[in-house]
Motif scaffolding. Structure first.
Motif, PDB file in Angstrom:
ATOM      1  N   ASP A   1       0.809  -1.220   0.000  1.00  0.00           N
ATOM      2  CA  ASP A   1       0.000   0.000   0.000  1.00  0.00           C
ATOM      3  C   ASP A   1       0.846   1.275   0.000  1.00  0.00           C
ATOM      4  OD1 ASP A   1      -2.237  -1.518   0.001  1.00  0.00           O
ATOM      5  OD2 ASP A   1      -2.757  -1.172   2.112  1.00  0.00           O
ATOM      6  N   VAL A   2       1.906   1.262   0.807  1.00  0.00           N
ATOM      7  CA  VAL A   2       2.690   2.491   0.929  1.00  0.00           C
ATOM      8  C   VAL A   2       3.444   2.773  -0.370  1.00  0.00           C
ATOM      9  CG1 VAL A   2       4.737   1.420   1.998  1.00  0.00           C
ATOM     10  CG2 VAL A   2       4.232   3.816   2.460  1.00  0.00           C
ATOM     11  N   PHE A   3       3.830   1.713  -1.084  1.00  0.00           N
ATOM     12  CA  PHE A   3       4.463   1.890  -2.395  1.00  0.00           C
ATOM     13  C   PHE A   3       3.462   2.488  -3.390  1.00  0.00           C
ATOM     14  CE2 PHE A   3       4.971   0.177  -6.697  1.00  0.00           C
ATOM     15  CZ  PHE A   3       6.137   0.837  -7.058  1.00  0.00           C
ATOM     16  N   HIS A   4       2.266   1.952  -3.384  1.00  0.00           N
ATOM     17  CA  HIS A   4       1.256   2.464  -4.328  1.00  0.00           C
ATOM     18  C   HIS A   4       0.898   3.916  -4.022  1.00  0.00           C
ATOM     19  CE1 HIS A   4       0.715  -1.116  -6.652  1.00  0.00           C
ATOM     20  NE2 HIS A   4       0.718  -1.834  -5.537  1.00  0.00           N
ATOM     21  N   TYR A   5       0.845   4.235  -2.728  1.00  0.00           N
ATOM     22  CA  TYR A   5       0.589   5.618  -2.330  1.00  0.00           C
ATOM     23  C   TYR A   5       1.716   6.524  -2.837  1.00  0.00           C
ATOM     24  CZ  TYR A   5      -0.433   9.641   0.622  1.00  0.00           C
ATOM     25  OH  TYR A   5      -0.717  10.900   1.077  1.00  0.00           O
ATOM     26  N   LEU A   6       2.948   6.060  -2.650  1.00  0.00           N
ATOM     27  CA  LEU A   6       4.124   6.820  -3.090  1.00  0.00           C
ATOM     28  C   LEU A   6       4.094   7.065  -4.593  1.00  0.00           C
ATOM     29  CD1 LEU A   6       6.999   7.835  -2.155  1.00  0.00           C
ATOM     30  CD2 LEU A   6       7.852   5.613  -2.915  1.00  0.00           C
ATOM     31  N   LYS A   7       3.749   6.017  -5.332  1.00  0.00           N
ATOM     32  CA  LYS A   7       3.816   6.105  -6.790  1.00  0.00           C
ATOM     33  C   LYS A   7       2.600   6.836  -7.382  1.00  0.00           C
ATOM     34  CE  LYS A   7       4.960   3.388 -10.848  1.00  0.00           C
ATOM     35  NZ  LYS A   7       5.633   2.178 -11.302  1.00  0.00           N
ATOM     36  N   ASN A   8       1.404   6.513  -6.874  1.00  0.00           N
ATOM     37  CA  ASN A   8       0.182   6.989  -7.528  1.00  0.00           C
ATOM     38  C   ASN A   8      -0.424   8.231  -6.903  1.00  0.00           C
ATOM     39  OD1 ASN A   8       0.353   4.775  -9.298  1.00  0.00           O
ATOM     40  ND2 ASN A   8      -0.590   3.453  -7.749  1.00  0.00           N
ATOM     41  N   VAL A   9      -0.187   8.445  -5.628  1.00  0.00           N
ATOM     42  CA  VAL A   9      -0.751   9.634  -4.981  1.00  0.00           C
ATOM     43  C   VAL A   9       0.314  10.726  -4.864  1.00  0.00           C
ATOM     44  CG1 VAL A   9      -1.930  10.553  -2.945  1.00  0.00           C
ATOM     45  CG2 VAL A   9      -2.418   8.206  -3.726  1.00  0.00           C
ATOM     46  N   VAL A  10       1.438  10.364  -4.258  1.00  0.00           N
ATOM     47  CA  VAL A  10       2.531  11.339  -4.105  1.00  0.00           C
ATOM     48  C   VAL A  10       3.214  11.593  -5.457  1.00  0.00           C
ATOM     49  CG1 VAL A  10       4.739  11.752  -2.907  1.00  0.00           C
ATOM     50  CG2 VAL A  10       2.870  10.608  -1.699  1.00  0.00           C
ATOM     51  N   ARG A  11       3.114  10.617  -6.366  1.00  0.00           N
ATOM     52  CA  ARG A  11       3.724  10.697  -7.710  1.00  0.00           C
ATOM     53  C   ARG A  11       5.230  10.976  -7.631  1.00  0.00           C
ATOM     54  NH1 ARG A  11      -0.185  10.857 -11.686  1.00  0.00           N
ATOM     55  NH2 ARG A  11      -2.292  11.137 -10.897  1.00  0.00           N
ATOM     56  N   ALA A  12       5.870  10.209  -6.770  1.00  0.00           N
ATOM     57  CA  ALA A  12       7.316  10.370  -6.579  1.00  0.00           C
ATOM     58  C   ALA A  12       8.085   9.797  -7.770  1.00  0.00           C
ATOM     59  CB  ALA A  12       7.730   9.661  -5.298  1.00  0.00           C
ATOM     60  N   LYS A  13       9.315  10.299  -7.938  1.00  0.00           N
ATOM     61  CA  LYS A  13      10.195   9.815  -9.007  1.00  0.00           C
ATOM     62  C   LYS A  13      11.549   9.455  -8.409  1.00  0.00           C
ATOM     63  CE  LYS A  13       8.011  12.538 -12.638  1.00  0.00           C
ATOM     64  NZ  LYS A  13       6.950  13.007 -11.706  1.00  0.00           N
ATOM     65  N   GLU A  14      12.307   8.663  -9.145  1.00  0.00           N
ATOM     66  CA  GLU A  14      13.676   8.355  -8.694  1.00  0.00           C
ATOM     67  C   GLU A  14      14.466   9.636  -8.524  1.00  0.00           C
ATOM     68  OE1 GLU A  14      15.721   5.493 -11.139  1.00  0.00           O
ATOM     69  OE2 GLU A  14      14.239   3.922 -10.704  1.00  0.00           O
ATOM     70  N   GLY A  15      15.230   9.718  -7.433  1.00  0.00           N
ATOM     71  CA  GLY A  15      16.024  10.915  -7.165  1.00  0.00           C
ATOM     72  C   GLY A  15      15.295  11.930  -6.289  1.00  0.00           C
ATOM     73  N   ASP A  16      13.967  11.787  -6.152  1.00  0.00           N
ATOM     74  CA  ASP A  16      13.211  12.709  -5.285  1.00  0.00           C
ATOM     75  C   ASP A  16      13.632  12.544  -3.830  1.00  0.00           C
ATOM     76  OD1 ASP A  16      11.732  13.664  -7.361  1.00  0.00           O
ATOM     77  OD2 ASP A  16       9.811  12.777  -6.737  1.00  0.00           O
ATOM     78  N   THR A  17      13.598  13.664  -3.106  1.00  0.00           N
ATOM     79  CA  THR A  17      13.717  13.557  -1.654  1.00  0.00           C
ATOM     80  C   THR A  17      12.318  13.301  -1.103  1.00  0.00           C
ATOM     81  OG1 THR A  17      13.487  15.934  -1.456  1.00  0.00           O
ATOM     82  CG2 THR A  17      15.730  15.053  -1.436  1.00  0.00           C
ATOM     83  N   LEU A  18      12.282  12.659   0.041  1.00  0.00           N
ATOM     84  CA  LEU A  18      11.012  12.180   0.575  1.00  0.00           C
ATOM     85  C   LEU A  18      11.078  12.212   2.101  1.00  0.00           C
ATOM     86  CD1 LEU A  18       8.335  10.632  -0.266  1.00  0.00           C
ATOM     87  CD2 LEU A  18       9.612   8.528   0.194  1.00  0.00           C
ATOM     88  N   GLY A  19      10.062  12.802   2.727  1.00  0.00           N
ATOM     89  CA  GLY A  19       9.953  12.737   4.183  1.00  0.00           C
ATOM     90  C   GLY A  19       9.198  11.477   4.563  1.00  0.00           C
ATOM     91  N   VAL A  20       9.803  10.658   5.406  1.00  0.00           N
ATOM     92  CA  VAL A  20       9.143   9.410   5.815  1.00  0.00           C
ATOM     93  C   VAL A  20       8.863   9.488   7.318  1.00  0.00           C
ATOM     94  CG1 VAL A  20       9.316   6.907   6.003  1.00  0.00           C
ATOM     95  CG2 VAL A  20      10.269   8.075   3.997  1.00  0.00           C
ATOM     96  N   LEU A  21       7.568   9.489   7.644  1.00  0.00           N
ATOM     97  CA  LEU A  21       7.141   9.560   9.043  1.00  0.00           C
ATOM     98  C   LEU A  21       6.723   8.171   9.505  1.00  0.00           C
ATOM     99  CD1 LEU A  21       6.326  11.472  11.453  1.00  0.00           C
ATOM    100  CD2 LEU A  21       4.050  11.571  10.403  1.00  0.00           C
TER     101      LEU A  21
END
Lengths: 228, 228
Positions: free
Chosen positions: B19-39
């Motif tokens: 789920d968290v991967f799908h959220y990252l990819k489809n909702v946050v729309r993250a890309k390789e190289g992006d910085t990301l805050g992980v709580l």
């Protein structure tokens, strides 16, 4: 008591037709014999519905008095939000008893207010005023550019989540407040508003959505104004 | 920075799946190289996405620290509202930094909280916490009956629009507040809560909708708590 807004004159016996009749029949779902609160721009009447026809209702005014006016002034300058959030903000400002709502075009806001949108705001305001047992409708102003905002109260506040220091806003019976758009204010806009005499305030540590800020900050000001 | 909530362990390099991967990819729309805050429930990490695959992402933790905990406590007892208003209230409480949200069954509220509804509240709370730059998730408690509410802070307030006199609520760093359902409290409920030690307060002259009251009063308390 069911309540409606009516722009006509209140006489001992008067007739409701057109839009207000349809609202009475289909939204309020009034019946013959029901008591009804009728709010006009200047009067409030407790009435009895004596006859409910197909196209009009006949109403008897039992008690008529002047509307209760607020003992404070609160002008809310709201930078234009997306439709659903702007509708929400107008509803909440009206419910909380703001006296004037001024839509503002800013760098990061929507950039125009259509006439029909302003009419929708008026409809939203009327419903919120009726429900919250206010008797004074807020003025819904024409939209203005952010550079034309004036600090028209004795206290004038911009709520700015990126302000460097936190603090509580000063409150008076005559105020104006400025609420930003979803994307926030630019630094230039903040400098310009500060130069006009607005105090720039961040009262809570969290970063709030624009529509949350609209209701939280206006609610705070109204609570304080009612308890001065 | 884009932010996600992750219930797993943060290592120097770790993998996000499901789920968290799908959220990252489809909702946050993250890309390789992006910085990301992980709580996580206990840590906050600034990360870089090193690889974004079809089913998992590989993440490097650049900085890891403990989450910032609130220096106050605020328990909100919320009588169960209709779905859309309850969702709204949970979102706003989380955004404003309430530390515990307790759904309450009262005489005029909905009368049960399903497990899947509580799960939905948790999802709403996580999103609101991420967006508002909080790092502490509110506890979403099991629902309780209104008779089981306890005044668990040093100040404990019931907001009651039909209270006879108006006044402002006292505020402390450790509080509980009670917000009623759409239909309001019964007089018996108010007497019972007063007998338990809650102060019964009406801070604004208008009659507010339940969901407006939820955000206005909680916003007020949070502003005051942040400025004590």
């Amino acid at each position: 008591m069911k309540r409606i807004f009516y722009e006509g004159m209140i006489n001992d016996v008067f007739s409701l037709e057109g839009d207000v009749f349809h609202y009475l029949k289909n939204v309020v779902r009034a019946k013959e014999g029901d008591t009804l609160g009728v709010l006009t721009p200047s009067q409030y009447a407790e009435c009895t519905i004596t006859e409910l026809g197909k196209r009009s209702a006949s109403v008897h005014a039992d008690i008529v008095r002047e509307t209760k006016r607020h003992d404070y002034r609160l002008t809310v300058y709201q930078c234009l939000l997306k439709r659903e959030y702007m509708d929400f903000a107008v509803e909440k400002y009206s419910e909380l008893g703001a006296t004037e709502i001024v839509p503002v075009v800013s760098r990061r806001s929507l950039n125009e207010l259509k006439d029909k949108t302003r009419d929708r705001f008026t409809d939203i305001a009327v419903k919120a005023v009726l429900q919250s047992e206010n008797e004074q409708l807020p003025v819904i102003a024409d939209s203005i550019d952010i550079s034309d905002i004036t600090p028209c109260g004795t206290e004038n506040i911009v709520f700015y989540e990126r302000a460097e220091t936190m603090g509580m806003p000063p409150v008076s019976k005559d105020m104006s407040i400025v609420i930003g758009p979803e994307g926030g204010f630019t630094e230039e806009e903040i400098s310009m508003l500060a130069a006009k005499g607005f105090k720039i305030i961040k009262p809570v540590s969290q970063i709030l959505k624009a529509e949350t800020a609209s209701v939280v900050f206006t609610g705070y000001v109204r609570m304080m104004q009612d308890n001065i």
